[in-house]
Scaffold this active site. Sequence first.
Site, PDB file in Angstrom:
ATOM      1  CB  SER A   1      -5.984 -23.006  13.083  1.00  0.00           C
ATOM      2  OG  SER A   1      -4.908 -23.278  12.210  1.00  0.00           O
ATOM      3  CE  LYS A   2      -5.579 -20.969  16.840  1.00  0.00           C
ATOM      4  NZ  LYS A   2      -5.838 -22.339  16.818  1.00  0.00           N
ATOM      5  NE  ARG A   3      -2.060 -25.272  10.553  1.00  0.00           N
ATOM      6  CZ  ARG A   3      -2.249 -25.506   9.269  1.00  0.00           C
ATOM      7  NH1 ARG A   3      -1.616 -24.801   8.377  1.00  0.00           N
ATOM      8  NH2 ARG A   3      -3.072 -26.446   8.878  1.00  0.00           N
TER       9      ARG A   3
END
Length: 547
Positions: free
Chosen positions: A311-313
């Site tokens: 995911s984005k993180r």
Amino acid sequence: MLNRYAGLNLYRGFESLRLRSSSDGRPVVGRATLSASGLPLAFPSRATSRADASSHRHMTDSTPTDAASSHRLRFAPSPTGFLHVGGARTALFNWLFVRKYGGAFLLRIEDTDKARSTDESTRAIFDGLRWLGLDWDEPAVYQGANVARHRSDALRLLAEGKAYRCFCTTADLDERRKAAESQGAAFVYDRRCDRLPVDEIDRRIAAGVPFTIRFRVPDGTTRWDDMVRGEIAFPNADVDDLIILRSDGTPIYNLAVVSDDIAQRITLVMRGEDHISNTPKQILLYEALGAPLPRFAHLPNILGADGKKLSKRHGATAVGDYEHLGILAEAMVNFLALLGWSAGDDREVMPRADLIALFSTEGLLRKPGVFDVKKLEWMNGQHLGMTSAEVLEPLLSPLAVSQGLATAVELATRRAWWLQLIDLLRIRGRTTVEIVRMAVPYFRDDFEYDPDAVAKQWKDRDATARLLEAVRSRLAGSGWDPVELERDLRALADELGIGAGKLLQPLRVALVGSSASPGIFDVLVLLGRERSLRRVDRALTMLAEAD
RNA sequence: GGCGGUAUCGUCUAGGGGACUAGGACACAGCCCUCUCAAGGCUGGAACACGGGUUCGAAUCCCGUUACCGCUACCA
């Protein structure tokens, strides 16, 4: 956001349906070429032409393409962000399957979540797919254009008694769900609205009480033979009666997908493993709608370094990020293909044509894989080394221009020289960005001198100055091609009684400010006599100035 | 919690009952090549989650345990 759902007039629709026993619903075919949101992007690019698609096909071996059993696969992203590497991988496998076995690869934008979908995201998806070279064979379909059909499918199920009205409110449902969970129990809808007496239903409809339509899951067990995981079975008792139409008349995902997949005559649904638990619901819907079932294949997830779904993180997760980082589309495709698929042998680095030729559903893997950026970079370096300077040039030139190394016109005028430089640099860098960075000293005189290199190679300043002095005069009289330069400089080292390295390294620092570069004789040729001498002179000045 | 999925070096994987003292790749370390770097070559450390079966024989088949992941919305 445009009001693409305007005019649904849902209650009227519901009423009329209730009175009729079946949905006469004229099939509403989505106006595929028109973006529901007005995007002028219906056709992807010239790369989408039939001719192009078939050119892929003849590169692959065999596999029949008889129209009767022609495969139809689709990639159906929701435009709520950029094209994620996970989505790109899913698209790639769908594309590979079709290019290998024949058929059509379709693109459907699932924009029915009007709150989250944006035109910008849709554009990003197109750009990402185009960059990767994943061309689709028919105009992209916008799911939002098909809500009328979704709705009529839902109403048809209602009319046929396969679905029922549910008057429960969201708030009520949330409360019951919370209560069930606090007791450690799984919340399943208790079908209370399915048991309502007919006159009560009529009373509520008349009173204008909003309702959703729920699909009544039949008894039994739903099973399918997953192309990557084998047989998977779900007891229907574990499948909740799902809502298929919201109280505002818009369709819910599972219904919309099934309705669209039927309409597009999809034969194989290949998607991420997070859809496994949606599959029994969708199979049940196919059956209720009386449509033939497609095959299903669930690909494993892509994980971040911490083992969690990417995911984005986790940093860069959009394919566009990697394009900007200097990754080649060919390398990205190669790398992504190996995440969830294996050729069965030790082959890893390969061009797209081989990926297609070697692709097989047998090689699809079940285990989730970690996205290893290090390996991507290595693979990119491999592709850089396999790609000719001519092919790399259009990629590198814009970068060089944006870095202020030269203007496009200058690059065009010195094309032969530029190609030669690219050729020397391409095996030394892992990304196009890195190559452009390495190219700096060949374009500009104001490059940085690496302090470590200076400290090490120019340690004894007086001696270095005398050495460079000698090198300078030898250079001034040498023929200017790699062979002569090498001969003359090695001869000088001999005369001086030192190893060639002792002479070449200080010279390298003088020429490019670093102790690492392509072969020094090639560097000299690239720089030219005038500039080479000037840099030696500058080094001499620097050595004299230093205290 | 329920349901589902997965389980070989740190990571990506080969393996599909005996060819396994488990092979390759990335990363890491060392060496070689060499004007440096990169590339390339060589070498090294590094894995079959655990417990039961089945079998003459199990990384490979079965069951259980554990761990991890996913799903569990009037999101997609």
